[in-house]
Design a protein around this motif. Structure first.
Motif, PDB file in Angstrom:
ATOM      1  N   GLN B  81       0.718  -1.145  -0.050  1.00 34.03           N
ATOM      2  CA  GLN B  81      -0.002  -0.067   0.120  1.00 34.03           C
ATOM      3  C   GLN B  81       0.782   1.344   0.127  1.00 34.03           C
ATOM      4  OE1 GLN B  81      -2.309  -0.618   3.617  1.00 34.03           O
ATOM      5  NE2 GLN B  81      -3.153  -2.430   2.870  1.00 34.03           N
ATOM      6  N   PRO B  82       0.288   2.336  -0.442  1.00 35.55           N
ATOM      7  CA  PRO B  82       1.194   3.561  -0.121  1.00 35.55           C
ATOM      8  C   PRO B  82       1.545   3.739   1.209  1.00 35.55           C
ATOM      9  CG  PRO B  82      -0.971   3.860  -1.652  1.00 35.55           C
ATOM     10  CD  PRO B  82      -0.976   2.539  -1.066  1.00 35.55           C
ATOM     11  N   GLY B  83       0.864   3.628   2.110  1.00 35.89           N
ATOM     12  CA  GLY B  83       1.498   3.484   3.270  1.00 35.89           C
ATOM     13  C   GLY B  83       2.619   2.822   3.655  1.00 35.89           C
ATOM     14  N   ASP B  84       2.965   1.982   2.864  1.00 39.51           N
ATOM     15  CA  ASP B  84       4.139   1.136   3.162  1.00 39.51           C
ATOM     16  C   ASP B  84       5.604   1.679   2.772  1.00 39.51           C
ATOM     17  OD1 ASP B  84       2.300  -1.747   2.313  1.00 39.51           O
ATOM     18  OD2 ASP B  84       2.756  -0.980   4.238  1.00 39.51           O
ATOM     19  N   SER B  85       5.236   2.881   1.838  1.00 42.96           N
ATOM     20  CA  SER B  85       6.405   3.527   1.436  1.00 42.96           C
ATOM     21  C   SER B  85       7.386   4.163   2.500  1.00 42.96           C
ATOM     22  CB  SER B  85       5.924   4.898   0.546  1.00 42.96           C
ATOM     23  OG  SER B  85       5.439   4.475  -0.651  1.00 42.96           O
ATOM     24  N   ALA B  86       8.539   3.987   2.556  1.00 41.92           N
ATOM     25  CA  ALA B  86       9.459   4.030   3.811  1.00 41.92           C
ATOM     26  C   ALA B  86      10.935   3.632   3.547  1.00 41.92           C
ATOM     27  CB  ALA B  86       8.707   3.550   5.307  1.00 41.92           C
ATOM     28  N   VAL B  87      11.693   3.676   4.310  1.00 40.23           N
ATOM     29  CA  VAL B  87      12.995   3.149   4.324  1.00 40.23           C
ATOM     30  C   VAL B  87      13.019   1.942   5.375  1.00 40.23           C
ATOM     31  CG1 VAL B  87      15.400   3.181   4.954  1.00 40.23           C
ATOM     32  CG2 VAL B  87      14.298   5.094   3.688  1.00 40.23           C
ATOM     33  N   TYR B  88      13.291   0.515   4.934  1.00 40.24           N
ATOM     34  CA  TYR B  88      13.223  -0.448   5.696  1.00 40.24           C
ATOM     35  C   TYR B  88      14.694  -0.933   6.321  1.00 40.24           C
ATOM     36  CZ  TYR B  88       8.308  -0.799   4.643  1.00 40.24           C
ATOM     37  OH  TYR B  88       6.983  -0.462   4.481  1.00 40.24           O
ATOM     38  N   PHE B  89      14.831  -1.291   7.267  1.00 41.72           N
ATOM     39  CA  PHE B  89      16.096  -1.542   7.933  1.00 41.72           C
ATOM     40  C   PHE B  89      16.121  -3.174   8.601  1.00 41.72           C
ATOM     41  CE2 PHE B  89      18.823   2.096   7.501  1.00 41.72           C
ATOM     42  CZ  PHE B  89      17.895   3.313   7.520  1.00 41.72           C
ATOM     43  N   CYS B  90      17.076  -3.949   8.340  1.00 40.51           N
ATOM     44  CA  CYS B  90      17.194  -5.153   9.016  1.00 40.51           C
ATOM     45  C   CYS B  90      18.222  -4.845  10.215  1.00 40.51           C
ATOM     46  CB  CYS B  90      17.505  -6.298   8.217  1.00 40.51           C
ATOM     47  SG  CYS B  90      19.236  -6.277   7.518  1.00 40.51           S
ATOM     48  N   ALA B  91      17.975  -5.604  11.066  1.00 37.46           N
ATOM     49  CA  ALA B  91      18.960  -5.588  12.353  1.00 37.46           C
ATOM     50  C   ALA B  91      19.232  -6.925  12.935  1.00 37.46           C
ATOM     51  CB  ALA B  91      18.393  -4.432  13.365  1.00 37.46           C
ATOM     52  N   GLU B  92      20.516  -7.140  13.275  1.00 40.87           N
ATOM     53  CA  GLU B  92      20.791  -8.358  13.711  1.00 40.87           C
ATOM     54  C   GLU B  92      21.359  -8.114  15.293  1.00 40.87           C
ATOM     55  OE1 GLU B  92      24.683  -9.940  12.419  1.00 40.87           O
ATOM     56  OE2 GLU B  92      24.535  -8.191  11.004  1.00 40.87           O
ATOM     57  N   ASN B  93      21.069  -9.012  15.980  1.00 39.13           N
ATOM     58  CA  ASN B  93      21.472  -9.042  17.568  1.00 39.13           C
ATOM     59  C   ASN B  93      22.173 -10.132  17.938  1.00 39.13           C
ATOM     60  OD1 ASN B  93      20.996  -9.406  20.695  1.00 39.13           O
ATOM     61  ND2 ASN B  93      19.660  -7.815  20.452  1.00 39.13           N
ATOM     62  N   LEU B 101      22.805  -4.251  18.852  1.00 41.24           N
ATOM     63  CA  LEU B 101      21.908  -4.577  17.672  1.00 41.24           C
ATOM     64  C   LEU B 101      22.621  -3.561  16.701  1.00 41.24           C
ATOM     65  CD1 LEU B 101      19.143  -5.448  17.406  1.00 41.24           C
ATOM     66  CD2 LEU B 101      18.282  -3.149  17.553  1.00 41.24           C
ATOM     67  N   THR B 102      23.095  -4.412  15.357  1.00 43.35           N
ATOM     68  CA  THR B 102      23.892  -3.919  14.278  1.00 43.35           C
ATOM     69  C   THR B 102      22.805  -3.819  13.144  1.00 43.35           C
ATOM     70  OG1 THR B 102      25.686  -4.839  14.990  1.00 43.35           O
ATOM     71  CG2 THR B 102      25.676  -4.298  12.812  1.00 43.35           C
ATOM     72  N   PHE B 103      22.734  -2.649  12.563  1.00 44.37           N
ATOM     73  CA  PHE B 103      21.519  -2.360  11.605  1.00 44.37           C
ATOM     74  C   PHE B 103      22.261  -2.710  10.273  1.00 44.37           C
ATOM     75  CE2 PHE B 103      17.712  -0.458  13.216  1.00 44.37           C
ATOM     76  CZ  PHE B 103      18.115  -0.650  14.498  1.00 44.37           C
ATOM     77  N   GLY B 104      21.405  -2.965   9.412  1.00 39.43           N
ATOM     78  CA  GLY B 104      21.792  -3.096   7.835  1.00 39.43           C
ATOM     79  C   GLY B 104      21.659  -1.731   7.056  1.00 39.43           C
ATOM     80  N   SER B 105      22.145  -1.300   6.104  1.00 39.84           N
ATOM     81  CA  SER B 105      22.240  -0.317   5.266  1.00 39.84           C
ATOM     82  C   SER B 105      21.090   0.409   4.929  1.00 39.84           C
ATOM     83  CB  SER B 105      23.161  -0.356   4.151  1.00 39.84           C
ATOM     84  OG  SER B 105      22.726  -1.427   3.152  1.00 39.84           O
ATOM     85  N   GLY B 106      20.110  -0.356   4.913  1.00 38.82           N
ATOM     86  CA  GLY B 106      18.559  -0.088   4.581  1.00 38.82           C
ATOM     87  C   GLY B 106      17.971  -0.124   3.096  1.00 38.82           C
ATOM     88  N   THR B 107      17.050  -0.075   2.971  1.00 39.04           N
ATOM     89  CA  THR B 107      16.212  -0.182   1.443  1.00 39.04           C
ATOM     90  C   THR B 107      14.968   0.666   1.501  1.00 39.04           C
ATOM     91  OG1 THR B 107      16.983  -2.503   0.962  1.00 39.04           O
ATOM     92  CG2 THR B 107      15.066  -1.585  -0.391  1.00 39.04           C
ATOM     93  N   ARG B 108      14.977   1.602   0.482  1.00 37.20           N
ATOM     94  CA  ARG B 108      13.848   2.452   0.429  1.00 37.20           C
ATOM     95  C   ARG B 108      12.818   1.685  -0.593  1.00 37.20           C
ATOM     96  NH1 ARG B 108      12.907   7.649   1.012  1.00 37.20           N
ATOM     97  NH2 ARG B 108      14.916   8.347   0.993  1.00 37.20           N
ATOM     98  N   LEU B 109      11.613   1.754   0.061  1.00 37.75           N
ATOM     99  CA  LEU B 109      10.440   1.351  -0.548  1.00 37.75           C
ATOM    100  C   LEU B 109       9.619   2.337  -1.273  1.00 37.75           C
ATOM    101  CD1 LEU B 109       8.775  -1.396  -1.650  1.00 37.75           C
ATOM    102  CD2 LEU B 109       7.447  -1.274   0.553  1.00 37.75           C
ATOM    103  N   GLN B 110       9.323   2.339  -2.531  1.00 35.47           N
ATOM    104  CA  GLN B 110       8.393   3.270  -3.112  1.00 35.47           C
ATOM    105  C   GLN B 110       7.305   2.616  -3.553  1.00 35.47           C
ATOM    106  OE1 GLN B 110      10.936   5.523  -5.917  1.00 35.47           O
ATOM    107  NE2 GLN B 110      11.552   7.007  -4.233  1.00 35.47           N
TER     108      GLN B 110
END
Lengths: 116, 113
Positions: B81-93, B101-110
Motif C-alpha cells: 500500500q502507499p502507506g508502506d512507502s518508507a526506508v526498511y532496515f534489518c537489524a541483527e542482535n 543491535l547492528t543495523f543493515g544499510s537499509g532499502t527505500r520502498l516506493q
C-alpha cells in the motif's frame, strides 16, 4: 510497547557549543540506548545507558564527546559536546524492556541536529 | 519532514503487488533479527522479528524469512500500500556478554499508485 519521547525534536546549533538531548519513557525499562543516524545512512549505536552506573560506549565514541546520564528507569540524556558540522545527524534513543519482550528495541522519534 | 536514506537502494513496486526486501547479515553468531520501518521524519518502527531457531515468521501482511546457511534475511509485504512507502532496515542482535543491535544499510520502498 512503551511510548518514547525526545526533546528537542530538532535544533540548529553553532560550532563549538553543546546540546543535551532528553529521552523520556512512559514506563520503567531495563535498557536504554543512544544511536546516531548520519544523513543518508543507517543507525550506529553510540552507547548503552545503564541506570546507576557509567554508560557503555561503542568503538569510536567517547564519554568526553557524548556524556550520557541515566538517573532512573524512565529517563536518559545524551549530550553532544563541542559540536562540529560533522555532528549533524539524527540522534535516536531506544529502549528494551526485558520483561515485555527481551532483545527487542523500540525507538523514539529522534532529534534532528544541524551544526553550522 | 527530513529525508532518510537519500542514497539507499530503492525498490519500486505498484500498489497491490507484493514486495520483497532483502538483507545480508554479517555475523553467523547472530541469534535474533528485527525488521524496522522508518518513515520520513520519524524514528524506526518495529515491524517483525525472528529468532535463529526459526526460518519463517508471519505477521499481518508481512513475512520474514531467515536463511542461516547464506546469512540472508528477507521481508515480504503482501498487497503493498502507499502507506508502506518508507526506508526498511534489518537489524541483527548478537549477545556477547552485552546486547548489541547492528543495523543493515537499509532499502527505500516506493509504492506507485
Amino acid at each position: 510497547s512503551a511510548v518514547i519521547s525526545q526533546k528537542p525534536s530538532r535544533d540548529i546549533c553553532q560550532r563549538g557549543t553543546s546540546l543535551t538531548i532528553q529521552c523520556q519513557v512512559d514506563s520503567q525499562v531495563t535498557m536504554m540506548f543512544w544511536y546516531r543516524q548520519q544523513p543518508g545512512q543507517s543507525l550506529t549505536l553510540i552507547a548503552t545507558a545503564n541506570q546507576g552506573s557509567e554508560a557503555t560506549y561503542e568503538s569510536g565514541f567517547v564519554i568526553d564527546k557524548f556524556p550520557i546520564s541515566r538517573p532512573n528507569l524512565t529517563f536518559s540524556t545524551l549530550t553532544v559536546s563541542n559540536m562540529s558540522p560533522e555532528d549533524s545527524s539524527i540522534y535516536l534513543c531506544s529502549v528494551e524492556d526485558l520483561v515485555l519482550r527481551a532483545d527487542t528495541q523500540y525507538f523514539g522519534p529522534g532529534t534532528r541536529l544541524t551544526v553550522l | 519532514g527530513e529525508s532518510v536514506g537519500l542514497h539507499l537502494p530503492t525498490l519500486s513496486v505498484q500498489e497491490g503487488d507484493n514486495s520483497i526486501i532483502n538483507c545480508a547479515y554479517s555475523n553467523s553468531a547472530s541469534d535474533y533479527f528485527i525488521w524496522y520501518k522508518q518513515e520520513s521524519g520519524k524514528g524506526p518502527q518495529f515491524i517483525i522479528d525472528i529468532r535463529s531457531n526459526m526460518d519463517k515468521r508471519q505477521g499481518q501482511r508481512v513475512t520474514v524469512l531467515l536463511n542461516k546457511t547464506v546469512k540472508h534475511l528477507s521481508l515480504q509485504i503482501a498487497a503493498t500500500q502507499p502507506g508502506d512507502s518508507a526506508v526498511y532496515f534489518c537489524a541483527e542482535n548478537i549477545y556477547t556478554g552485552r546486547r548489541a543491535l547492528t543495523f543493515g544499510s537499509g532499502t527505500r520502498l516506493q509504492v506507485q499508485p
